[in-house]
Design an enzyme around this catalytic site. Structure first.
Site, short mmCIF file in Angstrom:
data_model
loop_
_atom_site.label_atom_id
_atom_site.label_comp_id
_atom_site.label_asym_id
_atom_site.label_seq_id
_atom_site.Cartn_x
_atom_site.Cartn_y
_atom_site.Cartn_z
N LYS A 99 0.84 -1.20 0.00
CA LYS A 99 0.00 0.00 0.00
C LYS A 99 0.87 1.26 0.00
O LYS A 99 0.68 2.16 -0.79
CB LYS A 99 -0.93 0.00 1.23
CG LYS A 99 -1.86 -1.19 1.26
CD LYS A 99 -2.82 -1.12 2.41
CE LYS A 99 -2.16 -1.21 3.78
NZ LYS A 99 -1.46 -2.47 4.04
N SER A 115 -18.90 -16.61 11.02
CA SER A 115 -18.50 -17.39 9.86
C SER A 115 -17.86 -18.71 10.25
O SER A 115 -17.48 -19.50 9.41
CB SER A 115 -17.58 -16.57 8.94
OG SER A 115 -16.57 -15.98 9.68
N LYS A 159 -9.55 -15.41 2.69
CA LYS A 159 -9.71 -16.73 3.29
C LYS A 159 -9.25 -17.82 2.31
O LYS A 159 -8.57 -18.77 2.69
CB LYS A 159 -11.18 -16.96 3.66
CG LYS A 159 -11.62 -16.16 4.88
CD LYS A 159 -13.09 -16.40 5.16
CE LYS A 159 -13.51 -15.69 6.43
NZ LYS A 159 -14.96 -15.79 6.66
#
Ligand code: ADP
Length: 773
Positions: free
Chosen positions: A361, A678, A721
């Site tokens: 970044k 989740s 993920k």
């Protein structure tokens, strides 16, 4: 004593002074009676008796108001002063005692007994007393600072102890009663003793006074001394014909201010401060504060700009050359350039690059600055909790400085830099005001052309600055700030992407840093993969960069030690340089187990796999949860437990487990609590596996929220993920059907190797995860 001489002498009572033998002193006489007494004395032997008055303020003393013992003096000189006053110079001769008054009118006259000091040997006692008095008198002289030092020398010439004591006494600043006491002590030894006592006490008092005085003085002294030195300096400079430093400095400032092309209000304010500086003096502490202020104003790029590179082709080339991948960011920047080129307007949302650490970044932002030909400044917002850090402290505040925005602008040296605000999600706030509010103003294109720093008290134009922010996660960014920003996700890299980054960028960069030619140290492709797979476990490439640097350092050492010209980095070399492998995905559980399921988690640091373990034992129906579980995850576990209970029959779970068995759920490594839901499918799968004694496929990972009826709900962070699962050697991933749309974000390298299974409900999950016996 009795055969002492008696003399009849005129008498003047003294007010407020006591004369001692051998003392020379002048005083003014104004009272009629006294003048007459003086005149009479002048007619006779020019001797006069001078006792003290008991109360100085009594104008017409009666006999009782005058001490009986005083000093007989010879008149040395008289001087008529204007207005009926006479100044008399007298010298004390000996003590005298008034026997009786002979007359009281028109002036005082009495019979006075002459009291000469006894002849006194300088025996050991008097010698000791004299020495001690000398010692203390010496101190007294030093402390009092009013008696000339020569006085002290003169004492050495006095042999007679009586005279010695009277001379010393005459120099002391004593109260009248003390002096009277000393004059009334005829006996020389007693007088010496008394004098010593008094001296010791006086020295003590002076010391104390000095100490008190010193503390006060110290404070004043410094300023005074500085002032004197400065005045002296001025005088010296004038003497040398040099221009006054002060003036020189002020003229210097003046030229700088006029030359600086400041906007009008800025110029006015600065000249006003310069005026204040003239008055305060360059070297005063206030002068220092004013100078710092003017220096700040002059250091800011009020009007300096760099020229933007609006050539889209060359900008694209630079971005491509310096970074691998990061397509979204690059496209967005090119778009931005295109708009600017067409409309010449810069307004638009602030870009916010969001992603795990080490994904480039900061460095892509630097590249953008390079591509646009803008200066680059970076400021970390991590840990900032005070509004003043953004906007500065008011000048009245001691040690005030501008806030970080203005500080950054000073560093930028142009008013249109690319300003990177790092870690915008790590800002917090406390009672001193919310830094996010100040930041909102900074980032607001409508307001930021008049950004006002508390210290500067001047409007600074930030509208030409290209702000880019970075964050690891969006959760903690204040909502109003988030609304102003356009989010660009920069996700983690797959092994292949890391390989390309390492080969084409990191290694090249590190070799350059070490000034090594790229043909001298060569990495084989397999060695790069080996480092990625076995020594790093991250979404970004930061530790990969460090490991590469370590390998290069060790290679250089080996080349020098073994006199080699070049080195080829192979897997064996990597092992030697970096030691045993730290992570090893290949060796990950390759056995199907009961009650152990691989879940997937996503945090600000990227994705990770999250194993969930369940064990069942005889008991009373307790549900126990351990590991790093957040509240949400615990609730998710309970919901899962209820689902299993109500559907036990369907899954061949025997007996009343909710009464006879304890279930223990353990999550060894935890994700942040928000990931709780989740993990719903993962926990149910693990429970059912454990309760029904069925094994779970080791190569399967899963993620999904669950409802009490067994429906599988969508989750976030699928890409991160998936990457994590892929890195961990998983080849089948079960995801909620509603996440199907996110599959397009998954890199092809992952999609080619991993099978995605879409699940509507928990049965779909179990069908695919449990081993069919
Ligand atoms: P972040 O700001 O996201 O934490 P950095 O910008 O500090 O990450 O990146 C860490 C290092 O990795 C830098 O040396 C950077 O040049 C390098 N890097 C990261 N991503 C890439 C990429 N896509 N291409 C080239 N180098 C990269």
């Amino acid at each position: 004593m009795n055969n002492n001489k008696i003399e009849s002498l005129s008498l003047i009572p003294l007010r407020g002074i006591t004369i001692f033998p051998y003392m020379v002193l002048h005083f003014d006489v104004g009272r009629e009676k006294s003048i007459l007494a003086l005149e009479q004395a002048m007619l006779e032997e020019q001797k006069i008796f001078l006792p003290s008055q008991k109360e100085a303020k009594v104008e017409e003393p009666s006999q009782n108001d005058i001490f009986k013992i005083g000093t007989i003096c010879s008149i040395k000189q008289i001087l008529k002063l204007p207005g009926d006053t006479i100044r008399v110079l007298v010298e004390g001769q000996s003590r005298g005692k008034l026997k009786k008054y002979i007359q009281t009118d028109p002036f005082l006259k009495g019979e006075v007994e002459v009291l000469e000091d006894d002849e006194c040997d300088r025996n050991n006692e008097t010698e000791a007393l004299v020495r001690s008095i000398k010692k203390f008198f010496n101190e007294y002289v030093k402390l009092s600072g009013t008696i000339p030092l020569e006085t002290f020398m003169a004492l050495d010439d006095i042999d007679n102890p009586g005279r010695f004591s009277d001379t010393v006494t005459s120099y002391l600043m004593l109260k009248q009663d003390k002096k009277q006491e000393l004059i009334e002590t005829y006996d020389v030894v007693s007088r010496l003793k008394k004098l010593l006592d008094i001296l010791i006490k006086e020295v003590d008092i002076l010391k104390l006074e000095k100490k008190i005085g010193l503390n006060v003085k110290k404070k004043i002294d410094k300023a005074q001394k500085d002032y004197y030195l400065r005045e002296q300096l001025k005088a010296i400079q004038e003497e040398l014909g040099e221009e006054d430093e002060d003036k020189k400095e002020i003229n210097n400032y003046k030229t700088k201010i006029t030359k600086a092309k400041l906007p009008k209000p800025v110029k006015e304010k600065t000249l006003y401060e310069l005026d204040r500086l003239k008055n305060a003096g360059s070297y005063s502490s206030e002068g220092g504060v004013i100078k710092t202020y003017i220096d700040w104003v002059l250091a800011l790029p009020w009007n300096k700009q760099t020229k933007d590179n609006l050539n889209i082709k060359s900008a694209r080339e630079i971005l491509e050359k310096e970074h691998y991948g990061l397509k979204d960011v690059k496209d967005r920047i090119i778009e931005y350039l295109a708009v600017k080129k067409v409309s010449n307007s810069l307004k638009g949302p602030i870009l916010c690059l969001v992603g795990p650490p080490g994904v480039g970044k900061t460095s892509i932002a630097k590249s953008i600055a390079h591509a646009l030909n803008r200066n680059f400044v970076r400021m970390s917002l991590g840990g900032i909790r005070d509004e003043a850090e953004i906007r500065g402290h008011r000048k009245t505040y001691v040690g005030a400085i501008p806030g970080r925005i203005i500080y950054g602008m000073k560093q930028a040296k142009s008013k249109n830099p690319l300003f990177l605000l790092d870690e915008i999600d790590k800002m917090s706030n406390d009672f001193r005001g919310d830094p996010a509010d100040a930041l909102l103003e900074v980032l607001d294109g409508e307001q930021n052309n008049t950004f006002r720093d508390h210290y500067l008290e001047l409007d600074f134009d930030l509208s030409n600055v290209l702000f880019i922010t970075t964050a690891n996660s969006l959760d903690t960014i204040p909502r109003p700030l988030l609304d102003r920003m356009e989010i660009i996700n920069v996700s983690g890299y797959t092994g292949e992407e890391k390989f390309h980054i390492a080969k084409n960028h990191l290694i090249v960069k590190k070799l350059k840093e070490h000034q090594i030619d790229k043909n001298v140290i060569k990495f084989s492709d397999s060695s790069i993969y080996f480092i990625i797979d076995n020594y790093t476990r991250e979404s970004g490439v930061r530790s990969l960069e460090r490991k590469i640097a370590a390998v290069i350092r060790k290679s250089i050492t080996e080349m020098l030690e073994k006199d080699k010209k070049n080195i080829q980095i192979t897997i064996t070399k990597v092992k030697r340089y970096l030691g045993p492998e730290i992570f090893s995905y290949d060796k990950a559980d390759k056995k199907d187990k009961i009650g152990v399921v691989t879940g997937m988690a996503w945090t600000g640091y990227g994705g990770d796999t999250l194993p969930v373990e369940v064990s069942v034992m005889p008991g009373t129906g307790k549900l126990e949860l351990t590991g790093k579980l957040g509240d949400v995850m615990k609730e998710s576990a309970k919901a899962g437990y209820s689902y299993v209970r109500s559907n036990a029959g369907k899954y061949n779970i025997q007996g009343k487990f909710y009464k006879e068995k304890d279930i223990h759920i353990h999550v060894p490594e935890g994700a942040v609590p928000k990931d709780g839901p989740s993990a719903g499918v993962t926990m149910i799968t693990a429970m059912i596996s454990a309760l029904s004694n069925r094994r779970v496929k080791h190569n399967v990972a899963m993620t999904g929220e669950i409802t009490l009826t067994g429906r599988v709900l969508p989750i976030g962070g699928l890409k991160e993920k998936s990457l994590a699962a892929y890195r961990a050697g998983i080849d089948t991933i079960i995801i909620p059907r509603e996440n199907e749309k996110d599959l397009k974000e998954i890199p092809n390298t992952v999609k080619n190797k991993v099978k995605y299974i879409l699940a509507d409900n928990i049965d779909n999950v179990l069908d695919n995860a449990l081993v069919k016996d």
